[in-house]
Design a protein around this motif. Structure first.
Motif, PDB file in Angstrom:
ATOM      1  N   THR A  93     -72.935 -12.700 -12.610  1.00  0.00           N
ATOM      2  CA  THR A  93     -72.443 -14.169 -12.277  1.00  0.00           C
ATOM      3  C   THR A  93     -73.562 -15.062 -12.948  1.00  0.00           C
ATOM      4  N   ARG A 109     -75.484  -4.827 -19.957  1.00  0.00           N
ATOM      5  CA  ARG A 109     -75.425  -3.158 -20.091  1.00  0.00           C
ATOM      6  C   ARG A 109     -74.001  -2.715 -19.848  1.00  0.00           C
ATOM      7  N   CYS A 117     -67.285  -9.643  -6.293  1.00  0.00           N
ATOM      8  CA  CYS A 117     -67.238  -9.933  -4.896  1.00  0.00           C
ATOM      9  C   CYS A 117     -65.733  -9.215  -4.467  1.00  0.00           C
ATOM     10  N   PRO A 122     -64.075  -4.848  -3.562  1.00  0.00           N
ATOM     11  CA  PRO A 122     -63.394  -4.164  -2.366  1.00  0.00           C
ATOM     12  C   PRO A 122     -61.994  -4.342  -2.597  1.00  0.00           C
ATOM     13  N   GLU A 153     -78.202  -2.517 -23.328  1.00  0.00           N
ATOM     14  CA  GLU A 153     -79.087  -2.705 -22.465  1.00  0.00           C
ATOM     15  C   GLU A 153     -80.601  -2.952 -22.929  1.00  0.00           C
ATOM     16  N   ALA A 154     -81.198  -3.970 -22.490  1.00  0.00           N
ATOM     17  CA  ALA A 154     -82.433  -4.524 -22.892  1.00  0.00           C
ATOM     18  C   ALA A 154     -83.612  -3.601 -22.411  1.00  0.00           C
ATOM     19  N   SER A 164     -79.292  -6.899  -9.468  1.00  0.00           N
ATOM     20  CA  SER A 164     -79.878  -5.982  -8.520  1.00  0.00           C
ATOM     21  C   SER A 164     -79.356  -4.628  -8.522  1.00  0.00           C
ATOM     22  N   ALA A 182     -82.679 -15.914 -13.104  1.00  0.00           N
ATOM     23  CA  ALA A 182     -81.558 -16.437 -12.228  1.00  0.00           C
ATOM     24  C   ALA A 182     -80.882 -15.079 -11.603  1.00  0.00           C
ATOM     25  N   ASP A 190     -79.704 -12.359  -8.682  1.00  0.00           N
ATOM     26  CA  ASP A 190     -80.168 -11.260  -7.777  1.00  0.00           C
ATOM     27  C   ASP A 190     -81.320 -10.933  -8.032  1.00  0.00           C
ATOM     28  N   SER A 218     -76.341 -13.036  -3.576  1.00  0.00           N
ATOM     29  CA  SER A 218     -75.410 -13.645  -3.007  1.00  0.00           C
ATOM     30  C   SER A 218     -74.914 -14.443  -4.322  1.00  0.00           C
ATOM     31  N   ALA A 233     -76.244 -16.966  -6.985  1.00  0.00           N
ATOM     32  CA  ALA A 233     -76.356 -16.524  -8.531  1.00  0.00           C
ATOM     33  C   ALA A 233     -75.678 -17.542  -9.590  1.00  0.00           C
ATOM     34  N   PRO A 239     -63.784 -13.955  -2.056  1.00  0.00           N
ATOM     35  CA  PRO A 239     -62.631 -14.198  -2.760  1.00  0.00           C
ATOM     36  C   PRO A 239     -61.559 -14.647  -1.795  1.00  0.00           C
TER      37      PRO A 239
HETATM   38  C1  LIG Z   1     -69.113  -5.199  -3.260  1.00  0.00           C
HETATM   39  C2  LIG Z   1     -69.765  -6.761  -3.580  1.00  0.00           C
HETATM   40  C3  LIG Z   1     -69.273  -7.840  -2.738  1.00  0.00           C
HETATM   41  C4  LIG Z   1     -69.846  -9.050  -2.699  1.00  0.00           C
HETATM   42  N1  LIG Z   1     -69.359  -9.942  -2.234  1.00  0.00           N
HETATM   43  C5  LIG Z   1     -69.839 -11.055  -2.335  1.00  0.00           C
HETATM   44  C6  LIG Z   1     -69.248 -12.277  -1.698  1.00  0.00           C
HETATM   45  O1  LIG Z   1     -68.135 -12.219  -1.002  1.00  0.00           O
HETATM   46  N2  LIG Z   1     -70.010 -13.453  -1.908  1.00  0.00           N
HETATM   47  C7  LIG Z   1     -70.917 -13.740  -2.638  1.00  0.00           C
HETATM   48  O2  LIG Z   1     -71.641 -14.840  -2.829  1.00  0.00           O
HETATM   49  N3  LIG Z   1     -71.654 -12.604  -2.887  1.00  0.00           N
HETATM   50  C8  LIG Z   1     -71.082 -11.386  -2.930  1.00  0.00           C
HETATM   51  N4  LIG Z   1     -71.577 -10.298  -3.463  1.00  0.00           N
HETATM   52  C9  LIG Z   1     -72.904 -10.434  -4.467  1.00  0.00           C
HETATM   53  C10 LIG Z   1     -72.651 -10.902  -5.699  1.00  0.00           C
HETATM   54  O3  LIG Z   1     -71.668 -10.099  -6.392  1.00  0.00           O
HETATM   55  C11 LIG Z   1     -74.166 -11.005  -6.411  1.00  0.00           C
HETATM   56  O4  LIG Z   1     -75.104 -11.652  -5.592  1.00  0.00           O
HETATM   57  C12 LIG Z   1     -73.862 -11.460  -7.772  1.00  0.00           C
HETATM   58  O5  LIG Z   1     -72.994 -10.797  -8.739  1.00  0.00           O
HETATM   59  C13 LIG Z   1     -75.440 -11.282  -8.149  1.00  0.00           C
HETATM   60  O6  LIG Z   1     -75.418 -11.854  -9.678  1.00  0.00           O
HETATM   61  P1  LIG Z   1     -76.388 -11.612 -11.004  1.00  0.00           P
HETATM   62  O7  LIG Z   1     -75.670 -12.181 -12.072  1.00  0.00           O
HETATM   63  O8  LIG Z   1     -77.451 -11.849 -10.370  1.00  0.00           O
HETATM   64  O9  LIG Z   1     -76.114  -9.920 -10.825  1.00  0.00           O
HETATM   65  P2  LIG Z   1     -75.053  -9.143 -11.213  1.00  0.00           P
HETATM   66  O10 LIG Z   1     -73.746  -9.696 -11.151  1.00  0.00           O
HETATM   67  O11 LIG Z   1     -75.249  -7.873 -10.729  1.00  0.00           O
HETATM   68  O12 LIG Z   1     -75.314  -8.915 -12.825  1.00  0.00           O
HETATM   69  C14 LIG Z   1     -76.323  -8.273 -13.522  1.00  0.00           C
HETATM   70  C15 LIG Z   1     -75.928  -7.831 -14.632  1.00  0.00           C
HETATM   71  O13 LIG Z   1     -76.955  -7.406 -15.534  1.00  0.00           O
HETATM   72  C16 LIG Z   1     -76.760  -6.051 -16.028  1.00  0.00           C
HETATM   73  N5  LIG Z   1     -78.076  -5.531 -16.550  1.00  0.00           N
HETATM   74  C17 LIG Z   1     -79.050  -5.317 -15.616  1.00  0.00           C
HETATM   75  N6  LIG Z   1     -80.267  -4.743 -16.244  1.00  0.00           N
HETATM   76  C18 LIG Z   1     -79.945  -5.042 -17.597  1.00  0.00           C
HETATM   77  C19 LIG Z   1     -80.450  -4.750 -18.793  1.00  0.00           C
HETATM   78  N7  LIG Z   1     -81.700  -4.085 -18.764  1.00  0.00           N
HETATM   79  N8  LIG Z   1     -79.923  -5.003 -19.974  1.00  0.00           N
HETATM   80  C20 LIG Z   1     -78.776  -5.471 -20.027  1.00  0.00           C
HETATM   81  N9  LIG Z   1     -78.077  -5.736 -18.850  1.00  0.00           N
HETATM   82  C21 LIG Z   1     -78.569  -5.556 -17.843  1.00  0.00           C
HETATM   83  C22 LIG Z   1     -76.039  -5.460 -14.914  1.00  0.00           C
HETATM   84  O14 LIG Z   1     -75.622  -4.260 -15.494  1.00  0.00           O
HETATM   85  C23 LIG Z   1     -75.141  -6.379 -14.702  1.00  0.00           C
HETATM   86  O15 LIG Z   1     -73.990  -6.550 -15.251  1.00  0.00           O
HETATM   87  C24 LIG Z   1     -70.921  -8.896  -3.541  1.00  0.00           C
HETATM   88  C25 LIG Z   1     -71.523  -7.994  -4.260  1.00  0.00           C
HETATM   89  C26 LIG Z   1     -70.945  -6.730  -3.960  1.00  0.00           C
HETATM   90  C27 LIG Z   1     -71.484  -5.466  -4.823  1.00  0.00           C
END
Ligand SMILES: Cc1cc2nc3c(=O)[nH]c(=O)nc-3n(C[C@H](O)[C@H](O)[C@H](O)COP(=O)(O)OP(=O)(O)OC[C@H]3O[C@@H](n4cnc5c(N)ncnc54)[C@H](O)[C@@H]3O)c2cc1C
Ligand SMILES: Cc1cc2nc3c(=O)[nH]c(=O)nc-3n(C[C@H](O)[C@H](O)[C@H](O)COP(=O)(O)OP(=O)(O)OC[C@H]3O[C@@H](n4cnc5c(N)ncnc54)[C@H](O)[C@@H]3O)c2cc1C
Lengths: 621, 621
Positions: free
Chosen positions: A10, A33, A42, A45, A78-79, A112, A276, A278, A295, A299, B421
């Motif tokens: 996200t 990655r 989200c 499920p 992957e970094a 995360s 930015a 998680d 959340s 994000a 969602p």
């Molecule tokens: C089952 C589930 C349900 C959820 N429901 C909700 C909801 O209803 N409402 C809500 O607000 N939030 C919800 N969340 C939380 C929300 O999905 C996360 O807060 C959000 O996805 C975080 O975004 P992000 O980009 O920080 O991390 P992510 O979306 O986790 O993206 C991080 C990405 O970075 C990649 N990555 C990590 N390290 C590296 C590396 N070294 N090199 C390259 N890539 C890398 C990971 O593989 C991943 O693809 C839910 C989460 C889950 C798991």
């Protein structure tokens, strides 16, 4: 210029796309990655339960990125390291080769990882944080009958619902004495537990898991009380921790929460390196402490800000009210800010308003709705809310706006909400309690009224009360606004008030004889003014009691100047001038301005030590 | 003490009940001309269609009032006159007898009456403002096939829906070129027209009715264009006017709108006489003009305030954001504040943001939602919104809070809304446009940059821009906050800024050579600070360009002090200090405080007339 974004979730994807909107020229590389472009985590499920296809929750096709957004998407990259001085990042690519990318700006959005359970675990267990996890789990679930989920948080419960929908027998084990503890307190959680139990979920609360062992392809989960469950598989969902291994290896600072420290531009300690989602720590606007939001709504917004700033634009992220919601078997659950449990843990004193109602008038078939509002006791500031039933997420959105703007409970009083019988109640539960009860009080101080010093004390308290908003007494809930202060002096004097529109009323009252009989009862000149929309200067002579009501501390500015005109028997000269600024809790405006009291004791109060404090704005060189 | 309330509708009944909550002792008499205790007027269309019983929409039984609330309810009592000096009101009672009631406090809540159509009308036509009207109409409708409704406002359309549901052929004739003109502009209205026409409604727009005549028990409606319709009955629903005949006969003042004038306590020009609901004129918080709200949500809240104040409590009613909503064939329609049409009529310049989206993510079946936001061009203040589709009324509630708090469009930027969602989109249409486009600009001024006086002008403009918020330029929508001002002076000097938390960023930039080449390019000292949550004092030397961004004008206070340290060739000494207060449009704080510029021309600018203006807070005697 070249922007490199690490993480295609996200935050990362949003950052890349908003960077593109902001800057048509920049070269933008988005490396993830995972093997798929951004998808709705989200919705996993609902993909697990088969309600939607895994393919459908992928937001855009891979080609869209290069074709439409002109963003180079590198999937499976992957970094693994890099050198920020040299402005380069090293990647492991899908074919196993190492590659380097140079950048002008970097955004880290690595998200995360699920927390591990610190107990002995035999064989495979499932996590639920990525599409691949969900796909694996689905394969397993379709070939199983019984599942156990460790952790009754949002994700644990959503996975439980999905597995129930797939026809499995499901048990959730939660360490705390209630489920969804980040969203709800025990009272509201109990209602949700009932919904879930009616759907066949077994909930074991207040007990930890001791070990997970294997027997004949099945799992034996041993609880701390010695009980055991035998199931086909176990899902571990006990929270997340920020994925900061890369950031740390690059020398980027993390904070106490373990997340990357960023400023309001989402910039890390390194110039032109942003982060930015998680993986960063976020300011919780209710408690003003740093948290890992976990959340998507956070994000997404942080991604926008990082993306815009990284390519030369300007945007600010000022913190999160922490909204959360979900739908369990069609029933809405929402929460924003602090729960009672958390407020207690943090030592924040609060007052709560709890209402049960319906979303529609009685004569129409409607849903039960439950709503709870938490208000900081010291200030009246809204710090959290929980809701169950239809419209709860929108109530939380309203409170989200209130928290973002540091509003007090009074700012919601008489808030006009839309009314039409098939849509709403004339007074929705979100504001109902204010109208329904008279039992809501903010604390006030009680003084010994016997000495001169008392008056001085109270007088200073008067400012103090403006300053901190602590001497706020609502005499009845229906009274609009706080009573900022009641004070009385035995001599008459002038008061000049410059107030902005938020000072909603000013009433000067004569004290009931008896209570305040020690003071000669003189008449007063009162210019009763509707303060709204005008700045008024009020001269009050022979004042006995003055009470001010302000609709809100947040935008309240009062310049108060008192000068005694005459000294009667008990001579006391009080001359003071104060500018009282907005009452933001973390940022009282006052200290910057002159404020204080200067006293010169008259003949009859020679014993009085002169208490004086005048602060001027720092003078300029 | 004895409180007498005239009118047993929303405002009157609410007033009586909240007066009781406020004051356990007071004697409270509630007199209503109607034969039934308070019922939901807003549900009358659903009673007409048979979806609910007429009995069910009566909120409480007659006995409840005396037994539980200790309120004496007098049904069928019509107030016909009185003498406020003598504190008495004369009534015509159900048995035809005259009765007098004396009071200490009086509340007038006589509601409204349907406007008559100023054309020749033969025989009986129907109105729809009371339960008895609805009952009469129902009897007629059940024995008829075809109906015509004059007026396509909220009530006209709700009645049309009810009659369609009863199986009648229905035609609506609306004078304006679109229906629901008080709620929606033509674009959104067109969508609603489509919904209605799909359900079989005939809509005739942009044309007036010339006459209504009778023929053989049926009605002939002749339109201004000569067309005729023959129907079984006609309903007139062309608006309401406040029912003030009693108030006028008692000598109570009415305003330009025809409604009773009240202050913020809902008090009329006569002491201890209050009024509330459809019969009073209400401050429209968006346009700051007086209106007849004609809305139950307003009547309810005004009733509370009048009730509380009438028995010794204190509550304030500060105006209405004017929320309105309805549900047409299950589809939600909501509106708050001004429409474009109304803004144009009032000469208010605005910018609009229009978004079409869905209430849920694409991969789930969701509803189409339409949302339009109106922003005052001069200030960025939110002045209205319209919505169609699921969640619209809640979006309007959010905007209602924003309007009530004089928020600007920036206050909604990045507002965090709940996301899950099955409940919502990660960025709901209510804030979506801010994120999606870069086309939103507030106007800015362009100067001739050729003279010294220009600088002075600009310098004063700098304050001016704070003061009125007019020189607000958003360079891109993604930039957080307004650019309050850009200014530059050829000499260096110090600036001290005391800002509260809303000043979100301060950036000092060097001008690009070329554009500002006429000024020697000196370096500057910049302390870049996150302004949020702290008061900072910033010393900037050799300043060339300063831009300030504030998140909101509403709670923005900036104390600015500039003192030139050195005078170079072109000597000019500028010393100024200004306190810029909250930017409430109607109440700029500034004039009360010292603000202005004092100049002393140096040797090289002898020709400069000294422009000086210093305002000090009025000093106290
Ligand atoms: C089952 C589930 C349900 C959820 N429901 C909700 C909801 O209803 N409402 C809500 O607000 N939030 C919800 N969340 C939380 C929300 O999905 C996360 O807060 C959000 O996805 C975080 O975004 P992000 O980009 O920080 O991390 P992510 O979306 O986790 O993206 C991080 C990405 O970075 C990649 N990555 C990590 N390290 C590296 C590396 N070294 N090199 C390259 N890539 C890398 C990971 O593989 C991943 O693809 C839910 C989460 C889950 C798991
Ligand atoms: C069909 C319809 C649908 C509506 N839908 C909505 C909606 O969805 N949402 C919304 O917010 N608003 C709606 N409204 C508007 C809302 O009903 C009114 O704004 C509200 O009822 C006004 O309350 P009130 O107390 O001022 O007046 P009323 O409710 O009209 O009450 C006034 C009372 O005073 C009595 N009275 C008048 N003169 C005298 C006298 N001399 N002596 C004694 N009694 C007297 C009248 O008989 C009446 O009972 C609707 C109105 C109608 C007609």
């Amino acid at each position: 210029m070249k922007l490199l974004v690490i993480g295609g979730g996200t935050a990362g994807t949003t950052a890349a796309l908003f960077a593109r909107k902001e800057n048509r020229e920049a070269e933008i590389v988005l490396a993830s990655r995972e093997k798929v472009p951004e998808y709705s985590k989200c919705a996993l499920p609902y993909a697990l339960s088969g309600e939607v296809d895994f393919q459908d929750i992928i937001y855009r096709e891979e080609e869209w990125y290069s074709r439409t957004a002109k963003v180079e998407l590198r999937l499976g990259w992957e970094a693994v390291g890099g050198d920020l001085e040299e402005r380069k990042i090293e990647f492991r690519t899908p074919n196993g080769k190492e590659r380097e990318e140079y950048f002008d700006s970097l955004i880290i959005a690595t998200g995360s990882k699920p927390k591990a359970l610190p107990i002995p675990i035999e064989g495979e267990v499932f996590y639920f944080n990525e599409m691949s996890h969900a796909e694996n789990l689905m394969r397993k679930a379709l070939a199983s009958d019984e599942a156990l989920i460790v952790g009754g948080g949002l994700i644990g419960i959503e996975v439980a619902e999905a597995l129930l929908n797939l026809g499995l027998g499901v048990t959730v084990v939660e360490l705390l004495p209630w489920i969804l503890p980040n969203l709800l307190d025990r009272d509201f959680s109990a209602t949700v537990e009932k919904w879930l139990e009616e759907e066949g979920l077994e909930i074991i609360k207040g007990i930890g898991v001791e070990s997970i062992s294997e027997d004949d392809g099945r799992k034996i989960v041993r609880l701390k009380n010695g009980e055991e469950r035998k199931v086909d598989f176990v899902v571990i969902s006990v929270g997340i921790s920020p994925e900061v291994s890369l950031a740390k290896s690059l020398g980027i600072e993390t904070g106490e929460t373990g997340g990357i420290s960023v400023d309001e531009y989402m910039k890390t300690n390194v110039e032109e390196v942003y982060a930015a989602g998680d993986c960063v720590e976020t300011l919780d606007l209710s408690s003003k402490r740093k948290v890992i939001s976990g959340s998507g709504s956070v994000a997404f917004r942080q991604g926008i800000v990082a993306g815009v700033n990284s390519v030369g634009g300007e945007a600010l992220y000022r913190g999160s009210p922490l909204t959360r919601c979900t739908s369990i078997f069609g029933k809405e659950i929402a929460s924003v800010g602090l729960t009672e449990f958390l407020a207690q843990t943090l030592g924040i004193k609060y007052v709560k308003q709890k209402v049960k109602g319906k979303n529609l008038p009685e004569y129409l078939p409607g849903d039960d709705v439950h709503f709870k509002l938490l208000v900081e006791k010291r200030t009246g500031r809204i710090i959290g809310a929980q809701g169950l039933g239809r419209g709860s997420s929108w109530r939380a959105n309203l409170i989200s706006l209130a928290i973002s703007k540091d509003m007090t409970v009074d700012d919601l009083f008489l808030l006009e909400t839309c009314y039409s019988p098939k849509i709403s109640e004339v007074y929705d539960v979100v504001t109902r309690k204010f109208l329904d009860t008279q039992t809501y009080y903010l604390p006030h101080y009680v003084f010994d009224k016997s000495s001169l010093l008392h008056h001085l004390f109270q007088y200073s308290l008067f400012f103090f009360s403006f300053y901190y908003g602590i001497r706020c007494r609502r005499q009845a809930v229906l009274q609009y606004g706080y009573h900022l202060a009641d004070f009385y002096i035995f001599d008459f004097f002038w008061i000049t008030l410059y107030a902005n529109r938020c000072l909603s009323s000013l009433r000067v009252r004569e004290s009931p004889i008896g209570v305040r009989a020690m003071y000669p009862c003189l008449s007063f000149i009162l210019e009763r003014t509707p303060w709204q929309n005008s700045i008024k200067c009020l001269h009050v002579r022979r004042l006995h009691s003055l009470s001010l009501s302000a609709s809100s501390f947040n935008d309240c500015i009062i310049l108060l100047t008192c000068t005694p005109l005459l000294s009667l028997g008990k001579s006391i000269h009080i001359s003071t001038s104060a500018l009282i600024g907005p009452m933001g809790i973390t940022n009282p405006f006052t200290p910057t301005f002159s404020m204080g009291i200067s006293l010169s004791g008259g003949s009859s109060c020679r014993s009085l030590s002169i208490w004086s404090k005048v602060m001027h704005p720092p003078s300029v060189a």
